[in-house]
Design an enzyme around this catalytic site. Structure first.
Site, PDB file in Angstrom:
ATOM      1  N   ASP A 282       0.859  -1.190   0.000  1.00 39.00           N
ATOM      2  CA  ASP A 282       0.000   0.000   0.000  1.00 39.00           C
ATOM      3  C   ASP A 282       0.891   1.233   0.000  1.00 39.00           C
ATOM      4  O   ASP A 282       1.375   1.646   1.052  1.00 39.00           O
ATOM      5  CB  ASP A 282      -0.886   0.039   1.254  1.00 39.00           C
ATOM      6  CG  ASP A 282      -1.965  -1.020   1.239  1.00 39.00           C
ATOM      7  OD1 ASP A 282      -2.987  -0.798   0.597  1.00 39.00           O
ATOM      8  OD2 ASP A 282      -1.780  -2.067   1.890  1.00 39.00           O
TER       9      ASP A 282
ATOM     10  N   ARG B   5      -6.943  10.312   2.407  1.00 39.85           N
ATOM     11  CA  ARG B   5      -6.642   9.309   1.387  1.00 39.85           C
ATOM     12  C   ARG B   5      -7.554   9.494   0.174  1.00 39.85           C
ATOM     13  O   ARG B   5      -7.280   8.947  -0.892  1.00 39.85           O
ATOM     14  CB  ARG B   5      -6.833   7.908   1.955  1.00 39.85           C
ATOM     15  CG  ARG B   5      -5.965   7.595   3.150  1.00 39.85           C
ATOM     16  CD  ARG B   5      -6.437   6.352   3.886  1.00 39.85           C
ATOM     17  NE  ARG B   5      -6.288   5.149   3.082  1.00 39.85           N
ATOM     18  CZ  ARG B   5      -6.740   3.950   3.447  1.00 39.85           C
ATOM     19  NH1 ARG B   5      -7.401   3.820   4.590  1.00 39.85           N
ATOM     20  NH2 ARG B   5      -6.563   2.901   2.679  1.00 39.85           N
TER      21      ARG B   5
ATOM     22  N   HIS C 197     -11.856   1.244  -2.320  1.00 40.27           N
ATOM     23  CA  HIS C 197     -12.253  -0.083  -1.878  1.00 40.27           C
ATOM     24  C   HIS C 197     -13.653  -0.319  -2.451  1.00 40.27           C
ATOM     25  O   HIS C 197     -14.612   0.307  -1.969  1.00 40.27           O
ATOM     26  CB  HIS C 197     -12.314  -0.178  -0.357  1.00 40.27           C
ATOM     27  CG  HIS C 197     -11.047   0.206   0.349  1.00 40.27           C
ATOM     28  ND1 HIS C 197     -10.691   1.505   0.567  1.00 40.27           N
ATOM     29  CD2 HIS C 197     -10.047  -0.556   0.866  1.00 40.27           C
ATOM     30  CE1 HIS C 197      -9.539   1.542   1.225  1.00 40.27           C
ATOM     31  NE2 HIS C 197      -9.135   0.295   1.413  1.00 40.27           N
TER      32      HIS C 197
ATOM     33  N   HIS D 229     -11.516  -2.629   9.920  1.00 41.32           N
ATOM     34  CA  HIS D 229     -10.584  -3.435  10.700  1.00 41.32           C
ATOM     35  C   HIS D 229     -11.251  -3.907  11.998  1.00 41.32           C
ATOM     36  O   HIS D 229     -10.980  -5.005  12.475  1.00 41.32           O
ATOM     37  CB  HIS D 229      -9.333  -2.615  11.054  1.00 41.32           C
ATOM     38  CG  HIS D 229      -8.399  -2.415   9.915  1.00 41.32           C
ATOM     39  ND1 HIS D 229      -8.602  -1.453   8.963  1.00 41.32           N
ATOM     40  CD2 HIS D 229      -7.258  -3.055   9.574  1.00 41.32           C
ATOM     41  CE1 HIS D 229      -7.614  -1.497   8.083  1.00 41.32           C
ATOM     42  NE2 HIS D 229      -6.792  -2.468   8.422  1.00 41.32           N
TER      43      HIS D 229
ATOM     44  N   ASP E 267      -9.829  -7.050   0.417  1.00 47.27           N
ATOM     45  CA  ASP E 267      -9.107  -6.361   1.468  1.00 47.27           C
ATOM     46  C   ASP E 267      -8.653  -7.425   2.466  1.00 47.27           C
ATOM     47  O   ASP E 267      -9.041  -8.596   2.363  1.00 47.27           O
ATOM     48  CB  ASP E 267     -10.015  -5.316   2.127  1.00 47.27           C
ATOM     49  CG  ASP E 267      -9.243  -4.154   2.762  1.00 47.27           C
ATOM     50  OD1 ASP E 267      -8.018  -4.305   2.967  1.00 47.27           O
ATOM     51  OD2 ASP E 267      -9.848  -3.110   3.043  1.00 47.27           O
TER      52      ASP E 267
END
Length: 588
Positions: free
Chosen positions: A145, A214, A245, A257, A330
């Site tokens: 990444d 981001r 994503h 996460h 992911d």
């Protein structure tokens, strides 16, 4: 030479050239193939290839890829669609066993093993050598990444760049293209051939802490245009880009996460907002897309995450949008996927059945993990599942051939002694400073802007960044610095809060860095002092959009890179004009 044939009606004989007979025979033999699927057609042709073929054999890529998967064992097929990371500075013996003994298809370089770039290059070379020792000599996809800005998994001497939101602020596709080009030239020198970027998630939820800077911004069309330019820069640099994503992580404040985010939007909003950047990238030929652990309960009513949803990945992404490239999950170690599926092995099964080609895990699974044993067993007992695995393995190997047999692929065996020639990228350094200067936004302008301190004016520069201090003390000689922890406590009685306020009483002007809610709250404590306060908004600007009408000036730079700090100080000092525009609706 002529062949004799008889007319069935008249019984008369006539002569036909041998070449015409051969053509008829060939065409007749091909008729059954035209009615078969593409895979069946390839398999017929692949069966004629010799036994000693390897990945590097000189045959048509489709036929060669089919020949290899037709001859692979179940274990080899499943291994080819897995991607594992390793936790230490060097690949573990366990990871090596997956590559050497099982034919693991891909590895990922995470941010916890990249401080020593020479070691990174040695590690990449080591696992590629092991992959080449196997029968078919299939090279590994080596991913990371390296989005730019906030997310930079390969550290060491690689460039810390202004990032996506800075690109969105300037609005120039030129900046997106060259940012990607220079970022990817650096990691290519390390033998890294796949980058999980660009991030084209939209900044539609300002409470988002996982996406933030981001993102290119909130506008779907702009994100598609900038994402397309970023993609082309990566391809031209020789690294495979991966848009993420899918189908969009921007409209949630949760991080997958920890738990599964739910995005409660209608199909109309979904198609006219979330999918817009991906449609543009698919049209432009993006070779890889990452699926997100994201639930859209108004669309997929049982709450299945997009990464595990056949409706999202096969029906929408493949069939509706016409995407033919690679689909990569992911990280499957995220709770967003595991908690829904009930176990890691079941999550992997669902991910494969949904249509993912590569299943990513940030850690290397044990050799006897249920992730492995249960899915190999399923391949043997469920023909449709085995075919799904085989289809993905074909897609992976075919795309590897397209990439590795091109003339611009990353080195399989990087030379650790030549890294300083490429990292940091010398052309990139000059570009990133120019890019930062184009991106700085002036959200609030004080009466005395640009800032010219009066004689004897006492200046305090407060923050956790050394480049922030360097840029300020260079321009404002005699300014003092106050360093506080990057990970601030929100407690009003904390040492940082109490001490900064006490120190700031002795100064006329305070320039403070704000980069999250805790640092924004710290800056708010300065209001009671009735001093001139100037804010440098370092990452996402959402922390300074409201409640700071009392400060003198607010300058947005979107990154803690040295380039961004230099540009922000240049704007404050009047050396350059702020040209950027904050790419968020609520800021305008």
């Amino acid at each position: 030479m002529l062949d004799v044939m008889k007319n069935k009606k008249t019984g008369k004989k006539f002569h036909v050239p041998r070449s015409v007979v051969v053509i008829f025979i060939v065409l007749f033999s091909l008729l059954p193939l035209w009615s078969q699927s593409d895979e069946q057609s390839r398999s017929v042709a692949a069966a004629s290839l010799p036994e000693d073929i390897t990945f590097w054999s000189d045959y048509d890529s489709e036929i060669l890829s089919q020949a290899i998967v037709d001859r692979m064992s179940d274990e080899e097929l499943l291994s080819q669609i897995l991607m594992f990371g390793w936790a230490g500075a060097e690949p573990s013996d366990l990871l090596k066993a997956w590559v050497q003994d099982r034919g693991l298809g891909s590895v990922k370089v995470f941010g916890w093993n990249t401080a020593d770039l020479k070691q990174v290059a040695r590690s990449v070379k080591e696992v590629q050598v092991e992959a080449a020792s196997r029968k078919y000599k299939i090279p590994l996809f080596v991913a990371t990444d390296q989005e730019g800005g906030w997310i930079r998994h390969v550290k060491g001497e690689t460039s810390v760049t202004p990032g996506n939101m800075a690109i969105g602020s300037s609005g120039y596709p030129y900046d997106a293209y060259y940012s990607s080009y220079y970022i990817n030239r650096e990691i290519k020198a390390l033998g890294i051939n796949m980058n999980f970027a660009p991030t084209v998630d939209l900044y539609s939820n300002l409470d988002s802490t996982v996406i933030g800077p981001r993102s290119f911004g909130e506008n779907p069309k702009d994100a598609g245009i900038l994402g397309e330019a970023f993609t082309q820069g990566s391809i031209d640099a020789g690294v495979i880009p991966t848009a993420k994503h899918f189908p969009g992580h921007g409209d949630t404040g949760l991080d997958s996460h920890g738990r599964l985010p739910e995005i409660n939007i209608s199909m109309e909003t979904f198609e006219n907002r979330e999918l817009v950047p991906f449609k543009a990238l698919i049209k432009a030929g993006i070779p890889s897309i990452m699926s997100g652990h994201l639930s859209f309960p108004l669309i997929e009513t049982d709450g299945t995450p997009a990464s595990l949803s056949k409706f999202m990945l096969t029906d929408i992404l493949r069939k509706q949008l016409g995407y033919t490239g690679l689909v990569i999950t992911d990280d499957m170690m995220m709770n967003g996927a595991i908690l829904f599926a009930g176990s890691l092995s079941e999550a992997v099964t669902m991910a494969i059945e949904a249509g993912n080609d590569i299943v990513l895990s940030s850690t290397t699974a044990p050799l006897a993990s249920a992730l492995w044993t249960e899915n190999v067993k399923r391949m043997r007992n469920v023909p449709e599942f085995r075919q799904r695995v085989k289809d993905s393995a074909y897609n992976v190997i075919y795309h590897k051939m397209l990439y590795f047999k091109s003339d611009n692929a990353a080195p399989l065996y990087p030379d650790e002694n030549k890294l300083s020639k490429y990292i940091p990228d010398k052309e990139g350094q000059a570009f990133f400073l120019d890019q930062a200067c184009r991106s700085v936004s002036l959200y609030k302008q004080g009466d005395s802007f640009p800032y010219r301190p009066a004689e004897g004016e006492r200046i305090l520069i407060a923050g956790p960044f050394s480049d922030f201090f360097k840029g300020g003390t260079t321009r404002y000689q005699g300014a003092k610095t106050y360093s506080f922890s990057y990970d601030l406590s929100d407690d009003e009685g904390s040492w940082d809060v109490q001490n900064l306020v006490a120190v700031a009483r002795n100064y006329d002007t305070i320039v403070i860095a704000v980069y999250d809610w805790a640092s924004a709250n710290l800056a708010q404590r300065l209001r009671s002092l009735n001093k001139k306060v100037i804010i440098f908004s370092v990452l996402s600007p959402v922390y300074v959009l409201n409640g700071f009408d009392w400060v003198d000036s607010i300058i947005c730079g979107y990154s803690y890179s040295s380039y961004s700090f230099s540009a922000m100080w240049g704007v404050l000092n009047g050396e350059i004009e702020a040209q950027g525009k904050i790419p968020l609706k609520l800021a305008n």
